[in-house]
Design a protein around this motif. Sequence first.
Motif, mmCIF file in Angstrom:
data_model
loop_
_atom_site.group_PDB
_atom_site.id
_atom_site.type_symbol
_atom_site.label_atom_id
_atom_site.label_comp_id
_atom_site.label_asym_id
_atom_site.label_seq_id
_atom_site.Cartn_x
_atom_site.Cartn_y
_atom_site.Cartn_z
ATOM 1 N N PHE A 231 -11.849 -30.998 -108.563
ATOM 2 C CA PHE A 231 -12.939 -30.106 -107.963
ATOM 3 C C PHE A 231 -12.526 -28.656 -107.794
ATOM 4 C CE2 PHE A 231 -10.218 -31.823 -104.525
ATOM 5 C CZ PHE A 231 -10.096 -30.671 -103.841
ATOM 6 N N LEU A 232 -13.627 -27.912 -107.844
ATOM 7 C CA LEU A 232 -13.596 -26.549 -107.605
ATOM 8 C C LEU A 232 -13.875 -25.879 -106.198
ATOM 9 C CD1 LEU A 232 -15.191 -24.919 -110.680
ATOM 10 C CD2 LEU A 232 -12.704 -25.307 -110.510
ATOM 11 N N TYR A 233 -13.162 -25.184 -105.699
ATOM 12 C CA TYR A 233 -13.311 -24.614 -104.187
ATOM 13 C C TYR A 233 -12.878 -23.225 -104.116
ATOM 14 C CZ TYR A 233 -8.296 -25.028 -103.018
ATOM 15 O OH TYR A 233 -6.914 -25.129 -102.962
ATOM 16 N N THR A 234 -13.562 -22.697 -103.096
ATOM 17 C CA THR A 234 -12.957 -21.354 -102.514
ATOM 18 C C THR A 234 -11.953 -21.272 -101.672
ATOM 19 O OG1 THR A 234 -15.248 -20.379 -102.880
ATOM 20 C CG2 THR A 234 -13.879 -19.030 -101.575
ATOM 21 N N ARG B 52 -10.209 -20.035 -111.682
ATOM 22 C CA ARG B 52 -10.981 -19.524 -112.469
ATOM 23 C C ARG B 52 -11.153 -18.116 -112.593
ATOM 24 N NH1 ARG B 52 -14.379 -24.212 -114.264
ATOM 25 N NH2 ARG B 52 -12.885 -25.884 -114.460
ATOM 26 N N SER B 53 -12.288 -17.679 -113.595
ATOM 27 C CA SER B 53 -12.470 -16.452 -113.587
ATOM 28 C C SER B 53 -13.045 -15.618 -112.498
ATOM 29 C CB SER B 53 -13.162 -16.089 -115.100
ATOM 30 O OG SER B 53 -14.386 -16.852 -114.966
ATOM 31 N N ASP B 54 -13.771 -16.677 -111.872
ATOM 32 C CA ASP B 54 -14.690 -16.172 -110.682
ATOM 33 C C ASP B 54 -13.750 -16.222 -109.314
ATOM 34 O OD1 ASP B 54 -14.388 -18.937 -110.039
ATOM 35 O OD2 ASP B 54 -16.553 -19.196 -110.019
ATOM 36 N N GLY B 55 -12.580 -16.545 -109.423
ATOM 37 C CA GLY B 55 -11.443 -16.576 -108.445
ATOM 38 C C GLY B 55 -11.531 -18.022 -107.674
ATOM 39 N N ARG B 56 -12.448 -18.878 -108.035
ATOM 40 C CA ARG B 56 -12.545 -20.025 -107.409
ATOM 41 C C ARG B 56 -11.074 -20.890 -108.105
ATOM 42 N NH1 ARG B 56 -17.209 -23.561 -108.057
ATOM 43 N NH2 ARG B 56 -16.741 -24.117 -105.724
#
Length: 263
Positions: free
Chosen positions: A232-235, A169-173
């Motif tokens: 899901f999204l994750y870092t 994603r654009s936020d790096g996640r």
Amino acid sequence: MPARHLMAGAVICLLAGTASAQDNPLLPSPTWEELKGDIIGDITPASATGLWHLEAPARAQDAATVPLRIRQDDPASPVTRAVVVVDENPAPVAGTFTFGSAMHPLDFELRVRVNEYSDVRVIADTTAGTSMDGAYVKASGGCSAPATKDAETSLANMGEMRLREFAPRSDGRQEAQIMIRHPNYSGLQRNQLTQLFIPAHFIDTIKVTQGDEELFTMEGGISISENPVFRFLYTDNGAGDLIVTATDTEGNIWRKPLSKSGS
């Protein structure tokens, strides 16, 4: 029919479905009034408005695989635990999930069975306390719907796992999807040849980590769909593979490292 008319119709249907999902609150539920003491004790959950929300279809296309999405609205109040409940199901608690810090802010999807028209709710713990959100879902027969494959094939493939990752994603996640092959028999389905009930046999725990860092865990029941899927999204902590460990009610244990470049 001209292609442009088909596309227009699809857009209208999509917008209508989105509007229904957004404007689809919980309804008064005598069943929940009876259940809640056993599920949450004497806790009175606050409204989740402004903290997080549940997205669910007003009318499910397939009662055996109803998509649910839990999305956090306030990054300052992370969701650390969530209980998913389908009020009118024979076993209402679909699953209890815990989330590690790499999952914050939470954006988590799963699929559940809905046996009859029912409120579907999530009770979540955040740093702001316990809160609840949900929707009324029109679906029926999800817990007794026949498996998509014959028993022999389902059992032969049981425990297979796949990971699909999407562009960051654009936020790096990172966005990921994990699928586990399992018939997740509910105990309410019939063998199509003998017409006898198939005994309940389902995944009861899942743990997903990246290296030693926990992403999420699940304690599940019969209301989780066949061949469970979680998106899901994750870092990404750079630790390498995602490691999935799953157990079922027959004592089977599967553990598999899934490469972030694919399974």
